[in-house]
Design a protein around this motif. Structure first.
Motif, PDB file in Angstrom:
ATOM      1  N   GLU A   1      44.215  34.517  40.214  1.00  0.00           N
ATOM      2  CA  GLU A   1      45.500  35.158  40.438  1.00  0.00           C
ATOM      3  C   GLU A   1      45.372  36.191  41.538  1.00  0.00           C
ATOM      4  OE1 GLU A   1      47.311  36.749  36.923  1.00  0.00           O
ATOM      5  OE2 GLU A   1      48.443  34.920  36.614  1.00  0.00           O
TER       6      GLU A   1
ATOM      7  N   SER B   1      44.861  41.743  46.840  1.00  0.00           N
ATOM      8  CA  SER B   1      44.902  42.529  45.614  1.00  0.00           C
ATOM      9  C   SER B   1      46.255  43.211  45.439  1.00  0.00           C
ATOM     10  CB  SER B   1      43.789  43.564  45.626  1.00  0.00           C
ATOM     11  OG  SER B   1      43.987  44.430  46.718  1.00  0.00           O
ATOM     12  N   ARG B   2      46.417  43.685  44.234  1.00  0.00           N
ATOM     13  CA  ARG B   2      47.662  44.336  43.868  1.00  0.00           C
ATOM     14  C   ARG B   2      47.836  45.625  44.642  1.00  0.00           C
ATOM     15  NH1 ARG B   2      48.568  45.416  37.574  1.00  0.00           N
ATOM     16  NH2 ARG B   2      50.072  47.110  37.631  1.00  0.00           N
TER      17      ARG B   2
ATOM     18  N   TYR C   1      44.257  40.439  38.133  1.00  0.00           N
ATOM     19  CA  TYR C   1      45.404  41.205  38.619  1.00  0.00           C
ATOM     20  C   TYR C   1      45.640  42.441  37.753  1.00  0.00           C
ATOM     21  CZ  TYR C   1      50.230  42.171  39.963  1.00  0.00           C
ATOM     22  OH  TYR C   1      51.367  42.777  40.394  1.00  0.00           O
TER      23      TYR C   1
ATOM     24  N   SER D   1      47.524  38.656  44.427  1.00  0.00           N
ATOM     25  CA  SER D   1      48.749  39.426  44.424  1.00  0.00           C
ATOM     26  C   SER D   1      49.527  39.128  45.694  1.00  0.00           C
ATOM     27  CB  SER D   1      48.403  40.910  44.368  1.00  0.00           C
ATOM     28  OG  SER D   1      49.526  41.660  44.740  1.00  0.00           O
TER      29      SER D   1
ATOM     30  N   PRO E   1      51.843  38.673  40.694  1.00  0.00           N
ATOM     31  CA  PRO E   1      50.656  37.826  40.586  1.00  0.00           C
ATOM     32  C   PRO E   1      51.007  36.378  40.925  1.00  0.00           C
ATOM     33  CG  PRO E   1      51.471  38.414  38.409  1.00  0.00           C
ATOM     34  CD  PRO E   1      52.393  39.068  39.393  1.00  0.00           C
TER      35      PRO E   1
END
Lengths: 375, 664
Positions: free
Chosen positions: B156, B71-72, B217, B158, B89
């Motif tokens: 997508e 994850s971001r 994202y 990260s 992403p």
């Protein structure tokens, strides 16, 4: 108007609280049957309303029968005791006959008669109540004797119990035994006989439970559901999860998740769990309180009833509906081992619903008679 | 017929008794049933109102199946807002093996797109699950190609990206494949940097069927940015200078720290060897360690500064007090201590300047064990500094009660005691800061996704070990160290007046407790500018080969970092006027439009290199801007040489080399 004993009996109106409570419970039942069965119905029949439609028909037929029962003087039942008992036994016997029987959950509990399937166990309980009320009144003066007061009544009950046990319907057997014991207790049968009966049935009970693998597992699952989370403990854990997920206000009607995949028999035996998840503590409390009111009204109808038969009859029906509801609550909340018992008025099922509504009708009929002396 | 009244009466009372008994028994049953009703209600309250963890766990598990997704994360920025760590992403390809239906051609194409063996791919597509990663973090061009392949999808994810490569890697740390923080600021501030929406889940639809619901994202915006006190440029200069020296000295490792003396903010913290957090797994774990705070070292002679500061502050000695340095050898108990050069009588000032062990011991003796240890505690020796960074150690200080005389003597010159580089940096900063010890810190503030500052570091004074007057005196003595005849002359700068102390500590062989022959920790801790201190710089080289004195290997590193840092901080130097004049002249004469001094992006990730000759290191950094190339610099001052030459082309990730020279 005077009855046989010379007691002055007055006619009065129906017991309104009882009929209102009954109507509310049936309405809750119809809604919950739809909510809990829509996905199942869609998958099985392609029609999400399948069970809802049938339940509505059952409810309508049931209410017609309720009003008929409320109009027919209860004395008529006295004359019909043996035909009714005979019909109940015939149905139980028919449910053994291959070609007529229909199985559900490993137990054969249904009779298929042409287009109609009939589940005899609720009717058997109803028939037993009528028989015991009749018999206990008839033997009232010698109720304390072992042969007449105890054995003759217990024997009929035992025959019915044996028949449902053979059908593997232990829940019905348990309910029949409870009705018999409580009605005999109230009628004045010696407590020592009742205790002796309970003690002497223990070996049989042990044999029935310990020697049937799935029942033994159910008992073990009840004692510690987590020991076999995906096996025998599955059902009860899923039921408890439903209540736990519901919280105080519930997920909202129709929003339940448990019924979708994990709660077995969501629209019949475990419909109360679905209600717990969707309507939360509020809904659960409402239903429990409605049954408590029903029970209390039925008991007070019995206390005001003009003769022993109607008194025993009202008491027996109060047990039939009130205690069965309690057993169902206890099972789905993990207080008793799981066994097949439907929740009166709410669980899906035509023969059960109509039987319960006829029983309510009989109670209403009794409520219209008042013993003037007792005023 | 005669009425038997008694009989009727008795019958009536019998009836009444029966009636009463029935009523009583009905009431008993009713009460019993009523109790069970209350029990069920109580049970309902318990089930509904008291959340059962086991049941909740069962519920969440059956409604959702979690798939870890990278994850971001929030950005990590330097003090000027320049990106040190960011998230991008990047598509990852997965399969739903139950619905996969591919032709043989498609399988071949897919395998080659994902750079996988076809066998391996077929194996993965046979896994009886609804979700199987095929390849994480693929090129976005793959996505176009897999469109239309049944059962093959992408999500997508990260990717953590450190645009400056190795720069500040020990501070930043690294994150793993599932965006799990592994070390450094990433780990210590994971709750701010990480997104809570980190699990892609399988959800159940209204029919009870599973479907895959990754978290987009863009939805993962619940991340905060961490702004460090680190200055990218100073960090860059520091790392370069350290790396160069460590390589030249063939050292096992090295550490350099630049601290703002006023508040304790760390401007740079460098370690050698270094690692690239973008590919952390390719580096040995040993290289991840932030030696500046995680390593205990015996400080050696730099420690004398603290001994003499304490003695001066306590009034035990004055700078001009004379001590007999015993001609270079003194016997304490059964041990003999030596000076590297034989000295006769020295003043306290000269003891520091020439770094006499015997002199330091005698000064320590003046102040006494108890008092000295109290001072050292106030300098922060023996306990963690409390820096906002994970993994700090506290060093080891012996209990003064049980200390043997010879052990007390060696502590006077920094042996037999262990400290961390950050402790020494902070202690020297206290001297530079008028006697006030500040808690070092690397996080300036944390800003949430709304741009609101949710945490800001407040400079914290820990203690005041010495008075401002003592501090001034000590700095003047440390200026002597870099002056003629001192041990640290190579730290002296033409541009700035500096002060400092050299240290060459013998290393203890790990596990044995004995000093190892030929293994040293060579350090220099300096203050600049000496007249109005702004920064303290710690430079330590672990086991340099060849020349191993702090004054010869570490002092020049200090000088290089100090000059570049002070210039970057716009501290006027003795030569600044000259430099500015030279610069202006050159700029005028060349008269280049400003944008000519920038890396021009060409197609395919190439850049055209501008002419950077004649500009400062800072301007070179600016010219490079966001271009994704590594920079390697040599020397300091103005750029004289560059590779590739002006107008040349450089590919993404390649190294741009620039040499600098001080203008004459």
């Amino acid at each position: 108007m005077m009855d046989d004993n010379g007691t002055v009996v007055k006619r009065t109106h129906f017991d309104y609280p009882l009929i209102i409570v009954t109507a509310i419970l049936v309405m809750i039942g119809v809604v919950m049957v739809y909510s809990s069965s829509a996905v199942l119905a869609m998958e099985r029949t392609g029609d999400g309303y399948f069970y809802l439609k049938k339940e509505i028909v059952f409810a309508l037929v049931g209410f017609i029968m309720l009003f008929v029962a409320a109009k027919v003087p209860y004395h008529w039942l006295k004359k019909m005791v043996y035909p009714i008992l005979g019909f109940a036994m015939l149905m139980l016997v028919l449910s053994f006959i291959p070609g007529l029987k229909s199985s559900a959950g490993g137990a054969s509990r249904w009779v298929r008669l042409g287009p109609v399937t009939f589940q005899p166990s609720e009717f058997a309980k109803f028939a037993l109540v009528i028989f015991l009320a009749y018999s206990l009144e008839k033997k009232a003066s010698r109720i304390k004797s072992f042969g007449i007061g105890f054995v003759s009544n217990a024997a009929v009950a035992l025959v019915l119990i044996m028949m449902v046990v053979v059908q593997k319907d232990l829940g019905a057997a348990f309910m029949l035994a409870t009705i018999t014991a409580l009605m005999m207790f109230v009628a004045g049968v010696r407590i020592s006989y009742l205790v002796a009966m309970a003690v002497s049935s223990l070996p049989a009970l042990y044999f029935l439970v310990a020697h049937v693998a799935y029942r033994r597992r159910r008992i073990l699952a009840f004692l510690n559901p987590w020991s076999d989370r995906y096996g025998t403990g599955f059902q009860i854990i899923q039921s408890l999860v439903s209540f736990n997920e519901g919280g105080i206000f519930g997920r909202g009607l129709g929003e339940g998740q448990q019924k979708l995949f994990y709660l077995p028999e969501a629209h019949t035996d475990f419909i109360f769990s679905v209600l717990g998840e969707e309507l939360g503590l509020i809904g659960v409390t409402l239903v429990i309180v409605l049954f408590a009111i029903f029970f209390w009204r039925a008991i007070s109808i019995g206390l005001k009833a003009p003769d022993l038969f109607s008194r025993y009859l009202a008491f027996g029906l109060a047990i039939f509906i009130g205690v069965q509801a309690l057993f169902n609550f206890c099972v789905v909340m993990g207080l008793l081992p799981t066994k097949g018992l439907v929740l009166p008025f709410i669980s899906y099922g035509g023969s059960a619903l109509t039987t319960f509504l006829i029983a309510a009708g009989v109670l209403l009929n009794i409520s219209t008679y008042k013993c003037a002396k007792s005023e | 017929m005669k009425l038997n009244i008694r009989k009727i009466k008795s019958q009536l009372s019998e009836e009444a008794r029966k009636e009463a008994r029935i009523r009583l028994r009905i009431k008993i049953v009713t009460i019993g049933v009523g109790i069970v009703f209350i029990v069920t209600l109580a049970r309902a309250v318990k089930l509904h109102c008291f959340k059962d963890d086991n049941l909740g766990w069962v519920a969440s598990k059956q409604y959702n199946a979690k798939i870890p997704q990278s994850s971001r994360r929030g950005k990590i920025l330097d003090r000027a807002g320049r990106e040190l760590a960011t998230s991008l992403p990047v598509p990852s390809v997965y399969a739903d093996p139950k619905s996969v239906s591919l032709t043989d051609d498609e399988r071949k194409t897919l395998a080659s797109l994902l750079k996988m063996d076809e066998k391996e791919l077929n194996q993965k597509l046979k896994i009886p699950r609804r979700f199987v990663w095929l390849k994480r973090m693929v090129d976005s061009s793959v996505i176009e190609a897999i469109k239309g392949m049944q059962g093959i999808y992408y999500v997508e994810e990260s990717r953590r990206f450190y645009p400056n490569g190795e720069l500040a890697s020990h501070i930043l740390g690294a994150v793993g494949m599932e965006s799990d923080a592994l070390a450094g600021i990433e780990l210590a501030n994971d709750r701010f940097l990480g997104s809570k929406k980190h699990d892609a889940v399988f959800k159940r639809d209204a029919r009870g069927k599973f479907y895959f619901a990754p978290v987009a994202y863009n939805e993962q915006d619940d991340v905060d940015d961490v702004i460090l006190t680190i200055d990218k440029q100073i960090q860059f200069v520091t790392e370069n200078a350290l790396e160069k020296a460590a390589t030249a000295a063939n050292a096992r490792g090295g550490t350099a720290v630049v601290m703002d003396v006023k508040n304790g903010a760390i401007l740079a913290m460098a370690n050698s060897p270094s690692f690239d957090p973008n590919n952390y797994s390719k580096y040995p774990q040993d290289t991840w360690r932030n030696r500046a705070i995680a390593d205990s070292i015996e400080p050696g002679s730099t420690f004398k500064t603290l001994i003499i500061s304490s003695a001066l502050d306590n009034g035990s000695v004055t700078p001009e007090d004379q001590f007999n340095c015993e001609g270079g050898a003194i016997t304490i108990g059964r041990a003999t201590l030596h000076d590297s050069h034989a000295h006769g009588t020295l003043s306290v000032r000269d003891i520091i300047k020439v770094s006499s062990n015997i002199g330091a011991y005698k000064v320590a003796r003046e102040i006494g064990k108890e008092k000295l240890f109290e001072y050292l505690r106030k300098f922060g020796i023996g306990k963690r500094t409390g820096i906002d960074y994970p993994g700090e150690v506290g060093g080891i200080v012996r209990n003064p009660e049980t200390l043997q005389p010879v052990e007390f003597a060696t502590i006077a010159f920094g042996q037999g005691i262990s400290v961390t580089p950050i402790q020494m940096t902070a202690a020297f900063s206290a001297i530079a800061n008028g006697g006030k010890l500040m808690r070092p810190y690397v996080i300036d503030r944390i800003v949430n996704n709304q741009g609101i500052t949710i945490m800001r570091s407040i400079p914290m004074e820990v203690s005041e070990p010495i008075s401002e007057a003592t501090a001034k005196t000590v700095i003047s003595m440390l200026e002597g160290v870099v002056g003629e005849g001192g041990t640290g002359t190579r730290a002296a700068s033409k541009e700035y007046q500096v002060a400092g102390k050299t240290g060459t500590a013998q290393k203890v062989t790990e596990g044995s407790g004995h000093y190892a022959a030929g293994k040293y920790y060579a350090s220099f801790i300096g203050i600049a500018p000496a007249d109005a201190p702004r920064i303290v710089i710690f430079v330590g080289l672990d086991e340099p080969k060849g020349s191993y004195f702090g004054g010869s290997v570490s002092a020049p590193v200090f000088k290089e970092i100090a000059e570049a840092t002070l210039k970057h901080l716009d501290v006027p130097s003795a030569l600044s006027r000259v430099v500015v004049a030279t610069q202006r002249q050159r700029t005028d004469s060349v008269d280049l439009p400003k944008d000519k001094k920038r890396f021009q992006k060409l197609s395919g990730g190439d850049f055209q290199v501008p002419d950077v000759r004649g500009i400062t290191m800072r301007d070179v950094m600016e010219a490079v801007g966001q271009a994704d190339v590594k920079i390697k610099v040599n020397g300091s001052g103005l750029a004289t040489d560059q590779s590739p030459s002006p107008g040349g082309v450089i590919k993404e990730g390649e190294t741009f080399k620039v040499s600098f020279k001080q203008p004459d």
